[in-house]
Motif scaffolding. Structure first.
Motif, PDB file in Angstrom:
ATOM      1  N   UNK A   3       0.817  -1.214   0.000  1.00  0.00           N
ATOM      2  CA  UNK A   3       0.000   0.000   0.000  1.00  0.00           C
ATOM      3  C   UNK A   3       0.849   1.262   0.000  1.00  0.00           C
ATOM      4  N   UNK A   4       0.250   2.352  -0.472  1.00  0.00           N
ATOM      5  CA  UNK A   4       0.904   3.648  -0.424  1.00  0.00           C
ATOM      6  C   UNK A   4       0.647   4.476  -1.664  1.00  0.00           C
ATOM      7  N   UNK A   5       0.250   5.732  -1.477  1.00  0.00           N
ATOM      8  CA  UNK A   5       0.220   6.687  -2.578  1.00  0.00           C
ATOM      9  C   UNK A   5       1.658   7.092  -2.900  1.00  0.00           C
ATOM     10  N   UNK A   6       1.843   7.857  -3.966  1.00  0.00           N
ATOM     11  CA  UNK A   6       3.193   8.153  -4.439  1.00  0.00           C
ATOM     12  C   UNK A   6       4.051   8.822  -3.369  1.00  0.00           C
ATOM     13  N   UNK A   7       3.500   9.802  -2.671  1.00  0.00           N
ATOM     14  CA  UNK A   7       4.293  10.526  -1.675  1.00  0.00           C
ATOM     15  C   UNK A   7       4.663   9.665  -0.475  1.00  0.00           C
ATOM     16  N   UNK A  56       5.422   6.336  -0.826  1.00  0.00           N
ATOM     17  CA  UNK A  56       6.100   5.144  -1.336  1.00  0.00           C
ATOM     18  C   UNK A  56       7.582   5.429  -1.497  1.00  0.00           C
ATOM     19  N   UNK A  57       8.402   4.799  -0.659  1.00  0.00           N
ATOM     20  CA  UNK A  57       9.846   5.015  -0.761  1.00  0.00           C
ATOM     21  C   UNK A  57      10.442   4.096  -1.825  1.00  0.00           C
ATOM     22  N   UNK A  58      11.741   4.199  -2.028  1.00  0.00           N
ATOM     23  CA  UNK A  58      12.388   3.428  -3.089  1.00  0.00           C
ATOM     24  C   UNK A  58      12.246   1.926  -2.881  1.00  0.00           C
ATOM     25  N   UNK A  59      12.331   1.489  -1.626  1.00  0.00           N
ATOM     26  CA  UNK A  59      12.226   0.056  -1.364  1.00  0.00           C
ATOM     27  C   UNK A  59      10.828  -0.457  -1.690  1.00  0.00           C
ATOM     28  N   UNK A  60       9.802   0.292  -1.316  1.00  0.00           N
ATOM     29  CA  UNK A  60       8.428  -0.121  -1.603  1.00  0.00           C
ATOM     30  C   UNK A  60       8.167  -0.147  -3.104  1.00  0.00           C
ATOM     31  N   UNK A  61       8.693   0.864  -3.806  1.00  0.00           N
ATOM     32  CA  UNK A  61       8.533   0.914  -5.255  1.00  0.00           C
ATOM     33  C   UNK A  61       9.240  -0.265  -5.912  1.00  0.00           C
ATOM     34  N   UNK A  62      10.453  -0.538  -5.465  1.00  0.00           N
ATOM     35  CA  UNK A  62      11.207  -1.668  -6.014  1.00  0.00           C
ATOM     36  C   UNK A  62      10.505  -2.984  -5.743  1.00  0.00           C
ATOM     37  N   UNK A  63       9.876  -3.102  -4.579  1.00  0.00           N
ATOM     38  CA  UNK A  63       9.130  -4.326  -4.265  1.00  0.00           C
ATOM     39  C   UNK A  63       8.022  -4.554  -5.287  1.00  0.00           C
ATOM     40  N   UNK A  74      -2.441   2.899  -3.840  1.00  0.00           N
ATOM     41  CA  UNK A  74      -1.672   1.694  -4.199  1.00  0.00           C
ATOM     42  C   UNK A  74      -0.915   1.958  -5.506  1.00  0.00           C
ATOM     43  N   UNK A  75      -0.090   2.997  -5.514  1.00  0.00           N
ATOM     44  CA  UNK A  75       0.549   3.431  -6.751  1.00  0.00           C
ATOM     45  C   UNK A  75       1.430   2.345  -7.353  1.00  0.00           C
ATOM     46  N   UNK A  76       2.155   1.598  -6.543  1.00  0.00           N
ATOM     47  CA  UNK A  76       3.017   0.554  -7.069  1.00  0.00           C
ATOM     48  C   UNK A  76       2.227  -0.564  -7.722  1.00  0.00           C
ATOM     49  N   UNK A  77       1.158  -0.977  -7.068  1.00  0.00           N
ATOM     50  CA  UNK A  77       0.325  -2.060  -7.591  1.00  0.00           C
ATOM     51  C   UNK A  77      -0.357  -1.636  -8.885  1.00  0.00           C
TER      52      UNK A  77
END
Length: 272
Positions: free
Chosen positions: A97-101, A103-110, A152-155
């Motif tokens: 979970x997380x909106x863009x602001x 979401x850190x690099x690790x979450x994005x990479x995940x 859920x920006x990454x998803x």
């Protein structure tokens, strides 16, 4: 599930994220229709448990579908064990979970690793075998690959990207006999969805079933899908019956995508 006919007799499918949920249901369906399945995923125990349940036509090969060395090892073992590879079901994924602001690099990479790289790497390494067999790929995306849910920006981004990957593969390898299609489920009753319903239930002070009812109340069928229902579609796309289909997106969301959001207030008002 009783086998309908042997659409997969003599064929071999590799299913990523195979231990539970949609992946496990796909494996059961393919074996029920005479096929052989190779189950892969990052958690060994569910894979081995399911392979034991399915018997001699199932092989558990734990590994990370997004890691080139793992994918190469798994595909090599598949061909050594069964002599060929006809189908890849790119089902592995994860939710962060997380909106863009937020979401850190690790979450994005995940999100990239779990949802996009897992499909790309495995399919890329399987292409020589799929070309040789005239095989096909089914990519499991999501209605989050067509629309955006909140926070859920990454998803959302990676599920959209899976559809682009599918179309690119279909365009580039169709002339070599490889078909590639995608399935976009909505809410499906799986362990991951159960966890999300439990979290939603805490917010509203309701139980899991009430949470499922809440998130599906504006869908025409007013329920989540079952894993077996998604497996039915995957099996069709992976079978010779879908021989004219490539580059297609099949939505299985109990009707959510046909609802015009700005008109919901009219329906709710009429029900009062």
């Amino acid at each position: 599930m009783e086998p309908t006919h042997g659409r997969f007799t003599g064929r071999v499918a590799l299913v990523t994220g195979a231990g539970t949920g949609i992946g496990a249901a796909v494996c059961r369906r393919i074996v029920a229709e005479g096929g052989n399945v190779v189950l892969t995923g990052r958690r060994p125990q569910p894979l081995h448990d399911l392979a034991t349940e399915l018997g001699a036509r199932a092989l558990a090969l734990p590994g990370d579908a997004a890691v080139t060395g793992d994918a190469q090892r798994i595909i090599k073992s598949t061909v050594e064990q069964f002599g060929r590879l006809d189908v890849v079901v790119a089902n592995a994924g994860g939710h962060h979970p997380g909106a863009a602001a937020d979401t850190d690099d690790d979450a994005w990479s995940y999100s990239l690793h779990a949802n996009l790289n897992s499909a790309f790497v495995t399919i890329r390494e399987a292409l020589p075998s799929l070309i040789e067999a005239g095989g096909n790929v089914v990519v499991v995306s999501s209605i989050a690959g067509l629309f955006a849910g909140p926070g859920v920006v990454g998803y959302v981004t990676t599920k959209h990207a899976l559809i682009g990957l599918m179309r690119s593969l279909a365009r580039d390898y169709g002339h070599q006999g490889v078909r590639v299609n995608a399935v976009c489920p909505g809410w499906v009753r799986t362990a991951m969805a159960d966890e999300q319903m439990d979290e939603l239930g805490k917010q509203y002070g309701i139980d899991r079933e009430a949470a499922y009812s809440l998130v599906t109340k504006n869908q025409p069928l007013r329920r989540p899908a079952e894993s077996e229902e998604i497996a039915n579609l995957v099996a069709f796309l992976a079978s010779p019956e879908a021989s004219a289909m490539t580059g297609s997106v099949v939505v299985a969301d109990c009707g959510a995508n046909c609802v015009d959001l700005p008109t919901i207030a009219f329906a709710e008002g009429a029900a009062q």
